[in-house]
Structure formats: C-alpha cells, structure tokens
Design a protein around this motif. Structure first.
Motif, PDB file in Angstrom:
ATOM      1  N   GLU A   1      11.144 -37.538 -11.563  1.00 57.82           N
ATOM      2  CA  GLU A   1      12.302 -37.837 -11.802  1.00 57.82           C
ATOM      3  C   GLU A   1      12.729 -38.751 -10.774  1.00 57.82           C
ATOM      4  OE1 GLU A   1      15.250 -34.757 -12.514  1.00 57.82           O
ATOM      5  OE2 GLU A   1      14.117 -33.104 -12.555  1.00 57.82           O
ATOM      6  N   PRO A   2      13.486 -39.620 -11.012  1.00 63.61           N
ATOM      7  CA  PRO A   2      14.710 -40.461 -10.501  1.00 63.61           C
ATOM      8  C   PRO A   2      15.078 -40.516  -9.876  1.00 63.61           C
ATOM      9  CG  PRO A   2      14.717 -41.229 -12.970  1.00 63.61           C
ATOM     10  CD  PRO A   2      14.146 -39.863 -12.722  1.00 63.61           C
ATOM     11  N   CYS A   3      15.787 -41.001  -8.727  1.00 62.88           N
ATOM     12  CA  CYS A   3      16.940 -40.796  -8.119  1.00 62.88           C
ATOM     13  C   CYS A   3      17.480 -39.527  -7.025  1.00 62.88           C
ATOM     14  CB  CYS A   3      18.095 -40.751  -9.397  1.00 62.88           C
ATOM     15  SG  CYS A   3      18.398 -42.297  -9.132  1.00 62.88           S
ATOM     16  N   LYS A   4      15.913 -38.550  -7.334  1.00 59.50           N
ATOM     17  CA  LYS A   4      16.299 -37.529  -5.954  1.00 59.50           C
ATOM     18  C   LYS A   4      15.097 -37.447  -5.892  1.00 59.50           C
ATOM     19  CE  LYS A   4      16.937 -33.693  -9.484  1.00 59.50           C
ATOM     20  NZ  LYS A   4      17.541 -32.986 -10.126  1.00 59.50           N
ATOM     21  N   THR A   5      14.513 -36.448  -4.706  1.00 58.82           N
ATOM     22  CA  THR A   5      13.264 -36.021  -3.815  1.00 58.82           C
ATOM     23  C   THR A   5      12.483 -35.201  -4.976  1.00 58.82           C
ATOM     24  OG1 THR A   5      14.783 -36.472  -1.819  1.00 58.82           O
ATOM     25  CG2 THR A   5      13.036 -35.237  -2.280  1.00 58.82           C
ATOM     26  N   THR A   6      12.052 -35.392  -5.369  1.00 61.25           N
ATOM     27  CA  THR A   6      10.853 -35.065  -6.433  1.00 61.25           C
ATOM     28  C   THR A   6       9.491 -34.051  -5.876  1.00 61.25           C
ATOM     29  OG1 THR A   6      10.410 -36.589  -7.746  1.00 61.25           O
ATOM     30  CG2 THR A   6      12.316 -35.414  -8.601  1.00 61.25           C
ATOM     31  N   TYR A   7       8.746 -34.566  -6.300  1.00 62.16           N
ATOM     32  CA  TYR A   7       7.606 -34.501  -6.230  1.00 62.16           C
ATOM     33  C   TYR A   7       6.302 -35.324  -7.144  1.00 62.16           C
ATOM     34  CZ  TYR A   7       6.745 -31.625 -10.255  1.00 62.16           C
ATOM     35  OH  TYR A   7       6.849 -30.330 -10.959  1.00 62.16           O
ATOM     36  N   ARG A   8       5.345 -35.970  -7.418  1.00 61.87           N
ATOM     37  CA  ARG A   8       4.617 -36.898  -7.750  1.00 61.87           C
ATOM     38  C   ARG A   8       3.130 -36.595  -7.680  1.00 61.87           C
ATOM     39  NH1 ARG A   8       1.991 -41.490  -4.211  1.00 61.87           N
ATOM     40  NH2 ARG A   8       2.226 -40.569  -2.258  1.00 61.87           N
ATOM     41  N   VAL A   9       2.494 -36.104  -8.287  1.00 66.55           N
ATOM     42  CA  VAL A   9       1.019 -35.317  -9.059  1.00 66.55           C
ATOM     43  C   VAL A   9      -0.354 -36.326  -8.818  1.00 66.55           C
ATOM     44  CG1 VAL A   9       0.263 -33.614 -10.354  1.00 66.55           C
ATOM     45  CG2 VAL A   9       2.634 -33.198 -10.494  1.00 66.55           C
ATOM     46  N   ARG A  10      -1.475 -35.346  -8.756  1.00 65.43           N
ATOM     47  CA  ARG A  10      -2.466 -35.922  -9.036  1.00 65.43           C
ATOM     48  C   ARG A  10      -3.826 -35.047  -9.195  1.00 65.43           C
ATOM     49  NH1 ARG A  10      -6.337 -38.134  -3.293  1.00 65.43           N
ATOM     50  NH2 ARG A  10      -6.467 -36.251  -2.568  1.00 65.43           N
ATOM     51  N   ARG A  11      -4.475 -35.302 -10.258  1.00 66.81           N
ATOM     52  CA  ARG A  11      -5.062 -33.744 -10.882  1.00 66.81           C
ATOM     53  C   ARG A  11      -6.825 -34.512 -10.715  1.00 66.81           C
ATOM     54  NH1 ARG A  11      -0.642 -33.969 -14.438  1.00 66.81           N
ATOM     55  NH2 ARG A  11       0.899 -31.838 -13.978  1.00 66.81           N
ATOM     56  N   ARG A  12      -7.679 -33.681 -10.768  1.00 68.13           N
ATOM     57  CA  ARG A  12      -9.213 -33.652 -11.332  1.00 68.13           C
ATOM     58  C   ARG A  12      -9.674 -32.729 -11.786  1.00 68.13           C
ATOM     59  NH1 ARG A  12     -11.017 -32.386  -4.602  1.00 68.13           N
ATOM     60  NH2 ARG A  12     -10.071 -30.219  -4.799  1.00 68.13           N
ATOM     61  N   HIS A  13     -10.524 -32.530 -12.993  1.00 68.04           N
ATOM     62  CA  HIS A  13     -10.667 -31.716 -13.566  1.00 68.04           C
ATOM     63  C   HIS A  13     -12.270 -30.870 -13.215  1.00 68.04           C
ATOM     64  CE1 HIS A  13     -12.963 -35.848 -15.270  1.00 68.04           C
ATOM     65  NE2 HIS A  13     -13.337 -34.604 -15.892  1.00 68.04           N
ATOM     66  N   VAL A  14     -12.699 -29.802 -13.988  1.00 73.69           N
ATOM     67  CA  VAL A  14     -14.096 -29.396 -13.473  1.00 73.69           C
ATOM     68  C   VAL A  14     -15.371 -29.836 -14.470  1.00 73.69           C
ATOM     69  CG1 VAL A  14     -15.398 -26.850 -14.429  1.00 73.69           C
ATOM     70  CG2 VAL A  14     -12.923 -26.900 -13.133  1.00 73.69           C
ATOM     71  N   ILE A  15     -16.218 -30.413 -14.424  1.00 78.73           N
ATOM     72  CA  ILE A  15     -17.143 -30.743 -14.777  1.00 78.73           C
ATOM     73  C   ILE A  15     -18.054 -29.837 -14.606  1.00 78.73           C
ATOM     74  CG2 ILE A  15     -19.166 -32.556 -14.059  1.00 78.73           C
ATOM     75  CD1 ILE A  15     -17.793 -34.334 -12.583  1.00 78.73           C
ATOM     76  N   GLN A  16     -17.831 -29.108 -13.924  1.00 75.63           N
ATOM     77  CA  GLN A  16     -19.150 -28.084 -14.181  1.00 75.63           C
ATOM     78  C   GLN A  16     -18.878 -27.285 -13.213  1.00 75.63           C
ATOM     79  OE1 GLN A  16     -22.921 -27.703 -15.114  1.00 75.63           O
ATOM     80  NE2 GLN A  16     -22.454 -25.296 -15.070  1.00 75.63           N
ATOM     81  N   GLU A  17     -18.699 -25.465 -14.203  1.00 73.79           N
ATOM     82  CA  GLU A  17     -18.182 -24.375 -13.867  1.00 73.79           C
ATOM     83  C   GLU A  17     -19.152 -23.508 -13.065  1.00 73.79           C
ATOM     84  OE1 GLU A  17     -15.595 -22.930 -14.128  1.00 73.79           O
ATOM     85  OE2 GLU A  17     -14.685 -24.148 -16.089  1.00 73.79           O
ATOM     86  N   PRO A  18     -19.029 -23.085 -12.045  1.00 71.56           N
ATOM     87  CA  PRO A  18     -19.427 -22.003 -10.859  1.00 71.56           C
ATOM     88  C   PRO A  18     -20.383 -21.520 -11.686  1.00 71.56           C
ATOM     89  CG  PRO A  18     -17.577 -21.614 -10.228  1.00 71.56           C
ATOM     90  CD  PRO A  18     -17.323 -22.654 -11.786  1.00 71.56           C
ATOM     91  N   ARG A  19     -22.468 -20.719 -11.820  1.00 71.38           N
ATOM     92  CA  ARG A  19     -22.835 -19.692 -11.807  1.00 71.38           C
ATOM     93  C   ARG A  19     -23.215 -18.863 -11.864  1.00 71.38           C
ATOM     94  NH1 ARG A  19     -25.723 -22.693 -16.701  1.00 71.38           N
ATOM     95  NH2 ARG A  19     -25.178 -24.344 -16.535  1.00 71.38           N
ATOM     96  N   ASN A  20     -23.608 -17.244 -12.056  1.00 74.49           N
ATOM     97  CA  ASN A  20     -24.139 -16.640 -10.746  1.00 74.49           C
ATOM     98  C   ASN A  20     -24.438 -16.811  -8.750  1.00 74.49           C
ATOM     99  OD1 ASN A  20     -25.740 -16.531 -13.278  1.00 74.49           O
ATOM    100  ND2 ASN A  20     -27.641 -18.675 -12.543  1.00 74.49           N
ATOM    101  N   GLY A  21     -22.517 -16.322  -9.312  1.00 69.20           N
ATOM    102  CA  GLY A  21     -22.365 -16.288  -7.897  1.00 69.20           C
ATOM    103  C   GLY A  21     -22.244 -17.826  -6.793  1.00 69.20           C
ATOM    104  N   GLY A  22     -21.856 -18.966  -7.709  1.00 64.28           N
ATOM    105  CA  GLY A  22     -22.311 -20.235  -7.006  1.00 64.28           C
ATOM    106  C   GLY A  22     -20.236 -20.422  -6.598  1.00 64.28           C
ATOM    107  N   GLU A  23     -20.367 -21.199  -5.713  1.00 61.87           N
ATOM    108  CA  GLU A  23     -19.206 -21.652  -5.035  1.00 61.87           C
ATOM    109  C   GLU A  23     -17.820 -21.700  -5.993  1.00 61.87           C
ATOM    110  OE1 GLU A  23     -17.148 -25.164  -2.303  1.00 61.87           O
ATOM    111  OE2 GLU A  23     -19.063 -24.161  -1.702  1.00 61.87           O
ATOM    112  N   ALA A  24     -16.945 -21.077  -5.734  1.00 61.63           N
ATOM    113  CA  ALA A  24     -15.824 -21.503  -6.954  1.00 61.63           C
ATOM    114  C   ALA A  24     -15.085 -22.930  -6.662  1.00 61.63           C
ATOM    115  CB  ALA A  24     -14.600 -20.284  -7.077  1.00 61.63           C
TER     116      ALA A  24
END
Length: 190
Positions: free
Chosen positions: A18-41
């Motif tokens: 929102e303009p004219c007030k203290t708020t926040y901005r965002v950045r994102r990333r997405h999952v390319i490969q889901e973990p499997r067989n107990g792999g790192e989360a």
C-alpha cells in the motif's frame, strides 16, 4: 534414493503493498523438486521486508505527516556514502534534530546484533537524523518523514528499520544544513 527439495531463485521484490504507509514488500520462489524418501524439506517460499512508498499510484506525493520516518543507525551512513560516491550520485544532505516524545517498549526487547543501536532511543532525548542520498528524494529534495511542513510541536511518527515493534513519536526541533550529529544519538532516514 533420498531426494532433497530444490527451489527456484527468488523473484524480484514486489512493490509496497500500500502507498503512503509503512507496509511490506514480498519476494517468492517456487518448488522445482519436492523432497522424497526422507530428503531435506523445502525452505520458506516467501520473504517479506519493510517498505514505504511515498507516492500514490496516481503519482502524487503522500501527505507528509501521515508517513512515519524510517530510521536506522547513523553508522550505516559510512557504507552508504562510499557506495554513493562510487556512483557519483551523492547530493548534499542535511540533518534534522528531533525530541523523542514516546517510544514503544519493543525498542528495548530486541536482542539481534543489528538492533543494538535501538537502546539509545530514550524518551526526552534529542536525536539527530541525517538525510543523505539515496533517501534524499530527487524530486522534492527532502527525506520522507523529516517533518518539513509540520506545525510547531506537532507529534510526528518514526519507526526503526529491522524491528517493526520499535516505533514512537517525536517533535521536530530544527533543520541543520551541516551535520554534526553526536555518534550515539545519530540516525539516518531510509
């Protein structure tokens, strides 16, 4: 085989929510490969950062008294000046003295190394806040939240960068064209 999570690079930061007030901005990333067989989360897929936009979506300047000044420790200015000089963009700045009127308890309850400077914020103290490039807006030639245009004894709002619970009010005392701020009570507009 054990397959760890794989994520993309971060997106670019969004604009302020929102303009004219203290708020926040965002950045994102997405999952390319889901973990499997107990792999790192997977790590967090979204990050937020404090943000203030001083112009409305229609391109008009926000009303000064509504915007809290964003401040950080004066020590940050040395690194900022080196970067600005390297760019050749450094413009002359100024300082503003304020008297601290009210401070939220959140300023004292932060234990991160990057927030130690907040312990010098005390009610009744006079602080000196420097306006320098890049916080010095090229269109208006002032830093947002500096209290220019405010009435005498008007309570103005400020917020510390790095700890959203550290905020308060102050009164503008005067503007100084040459800065000679004492190091302990010296801060920067962001």
């Amino acid at each position: 085989p054990v397959i760890p999570c794989v994520v993309s690079q971060w997106s670019v930061w969004s604009g302020c929510t929102e303009p004219c007030k203290t708020t926040y901005r965002v950045r994102r990333r997405h999952v390319i490969q889901e973990p499997r067989n107990g792999g790192e989360a997977c790590p967090p897929l979204e990050e937020r950062a404090g943000c203030v936009e001083y112009w409305t979506r229609q391109g008009t300047e926000c009303k000064q008294s509504l915007i809290p000044a964003l401040i950080t420790t004066g020590g940050f200015g040395k690194a900022r000046k080196k970067r600005a000089a390297a760019d050749g963009n450094e413009r002359a700045g100024y300082c503003v003295e304020f008297q601290l009127v009210a401070i939220m308890p959140g300023c004292l309850h932060s234990h991160h190394s990057y927030t130690h400077w907040m312990q010098y914020l005390r009610e009744g103290h006079t602080v000196c806040v420097e306006c320098q490039h890049p916080a010095l807006d090229s269109r208006s030639l002032h830093c947002y939240g500096d209290g220019s245009g405010s009435k005498k004894n008007q309570l103005l709002h400020w917020q510390a960068v790095g700890n959203p619970r550290c905020k308060g009010t102050w009164k503008r005392i005067r503007q100084l064209d040459t800065c000679s701020c004492p190091s302990v009570h010296s801060f920067l507009f962001i």
